[in-house]
Design an enzyme around this catalytic site. Structure first.
Site, PDB file in Angstrom:
ATOM      1  N   SER A  47       0.854  -1.184   0.000  1.00 38.51           N
ATOM      2  CA  SER A  47       0.000   0.000   0.000  1.00 38.51           C
ATOM      3  C   SER A  47       0.891   1.235   0.000  1.00 38.51           C
ATOM      4  O   SER A  47       1.870   1.304   0.763  1.00 38.51           O
ATOM      5  CB  SER A  47      -0.920   0.024   1.226  1.00 38.51           C
ATOM      6  OG  SER A  47      -1.777   1.152   1.178  1.00 38.51           O
ATOM      7  N   GLU A  48       0.562   2.193  -0.864  1.00 41.51           N
ATOM      8  CA  GLU A  48       1.493   3.294  -1.104  1.00 41.51           C
ATOM      9  C   GLU A  48       1.669   4.231   0.083  1.00 41.51           C
ATOM     10  O   GLU A  48       2.567   5.072   0.076  1.00 41.51           O
ATOM     11  CB  GLU A  48       1.041   4.093  -2.329  1.00 41.51           C
ATOM     12  CG  GLU A  48      -0.249   4.842  -2.158  1.00 41.51           C
ATOM     13  CD  GLU A  48      -0.874   5.204  -3.487  1.00 41.51           C
ATOM     14  OE1 GLU A  48      -1.223   6.378  -3.640  1.00 41.51           O
ATOM     15  OE2 GLU A  48      -1.020   4.341  -4.358  1.00 41.51           O
ATOM     16  N   ASN A  49       0.812   4.110   1.114  1.00 35.97           N
ATOM     17  CA  ASN A  49       1.027   4.944   2.295  1.00 35.97           C
ATOM     18  C   ASN A  49       2.106   4.376   3.205  1.00 35.97           C
ATOM     19  O   ASN A  49       2.416   4.962   4.235  1.00 35.97           O
ATOM     20  CB  ASN A  49      -0.279   5.139   3.075  1.00 35.97           C
ATOM     21  CG  ASN A  49      -0.868   3.838   3.585  1.00 35.97           C
ATOM     22  OD1 ASN A  49      -0.833   2.827   2.902  1.00 35.97           O
ATOM     23  ND2 ASN A  49      -1.428   3.862   4.782  1.00 35.97           N
ATOM     24  N   SER A  89       8.183   4.274  -0.061  1.00 35.36           N
ATOM     25  CA  SER A  89       7.095   3.579  -0.743  1.00 35.36           C
ATOM     26  C   SER A  89       7.053   3.943  -2.224  1.00 35.36           C
ATOM     27  O   SER A  89       6.919   3.071  -3.093  1.00 35.36           O
ATOM     28  CB  SER A  89       5.761   3.914  -0.073  1.00 35.36           C
ATOM     29  OG  SER A  89       4.714   3.182  -0.649  1.00 35.36           O
ATOM     30  N   GLY A 130      -1.058   7.901  -6.238  1.00 35.17           N
ATOM     31  CA  GLY A 130       0.181   7.328  -6.758  1.00 35.17           C
ATOM     32  C   GLY A 130       0.017   6.644  -8.098  1.00 35.17           C
ATOM     33  O   GLY A 130       0.950   5.977  -8.567  1.00 35.17           O
TER      34      GLY A 130
END
Length: 215
Positions: A47-49, A89, A130
């Site tokens: 997950s990009e967070n 990330s 993203g």
């Protein structure tokens, strides 16, 4: 027409993700995919967070309020999961370290162009997130979406009319009605949701659907 539920569609996507893959799940419908990992298969969800090792949604009442994914959905972490800042990330995403991204879409063109960040409708503010980094840095882009808009208009088109996220980036599309590959010749049918016919699905698609390749 037979339409798959979001969970059934997520399970169908999960079936095609190879063992050992590192996979980013986009905001919205793709987040459900992590709950349907086939037995005996290991997939590392990103997950990009800043999570590597995202697990399924926790049972009601067992949520950790400090553990969410990029869509602010409560998640779990599998054994060995890692947490890191956004810079790391996005370096994973941009640097080719993620194998597959499963993204939602407003529109997909027959040449694989993707539009998933803006609709030009003031009621729905644009949100890049993203996605643009993912379509540049991730080699395989899978799209998970409803086949048509709420008004019945097609989301699969000859050319996108919304602002583009990426040019020619989509490999395969999973909708509630069918699975389609993006090929140099256009959309090619992989399979229909059981109970649907090709002519029915074609009538809801804004570009020709080619028959499956001979086996």
């Amino acid at each position: 027409m037979i339409s798959l539920s979001d969970n059934a569609l997520a399970a169908r996507v999960a079936r095609d993700i190879p063992d050992g893959s590192y996979v980013n799940l986009g905001i919205g419908k793709p987040t459900h995919v992590s709950a349907f990992l086939p037995e005996g298969r290991e997939v590392i969800y990103h997950s990009e967070n800043g999570i590597l090792g995202v697990g399924p949604t926790p049972p009601a009442g067992q949520e950790d309020v400090e553990l969410i994914d990029a869509s602010k959905r409560f998640v779990t972490a599998v054994p060995g999961a890692a947490y890191f800042e956004h810079a790391d990330s996005f370096a994973m995403m941009r640097g080719g370290h993620i194998d597959i991204a499963v993204l939602g879409a407003y529109q997909v063109a027959e040449n694989g162009d993707l539009a998933n960040w803006a609709t030009l409708d003031e009621k729905y503010p644009p949100a890049v997130g993203g996605a643009m980094d993912l379509v540049v840095g991730v080699p395989t882009i899978l799209v998970m979406m409803r086949h048509v808009n709420r008004d019945g208009s097609p989301k699969l088109l000859r050319r996108c009319t919304f602002p583009l996220t990426g040019l020619g980036v989509v490999s395969r599309i999973y909708t509630d009605l069918a699975v389609l590959d993006v090929t140099p010749e256009g959309f090619r049918l992989v399979e229909l949701t059981p109970g649907n016919s090709l002519s029915e699905v074609q009538a809801l698609t804004g570009a020709p659907i080619l028959h499956p390749m001979p086996t």
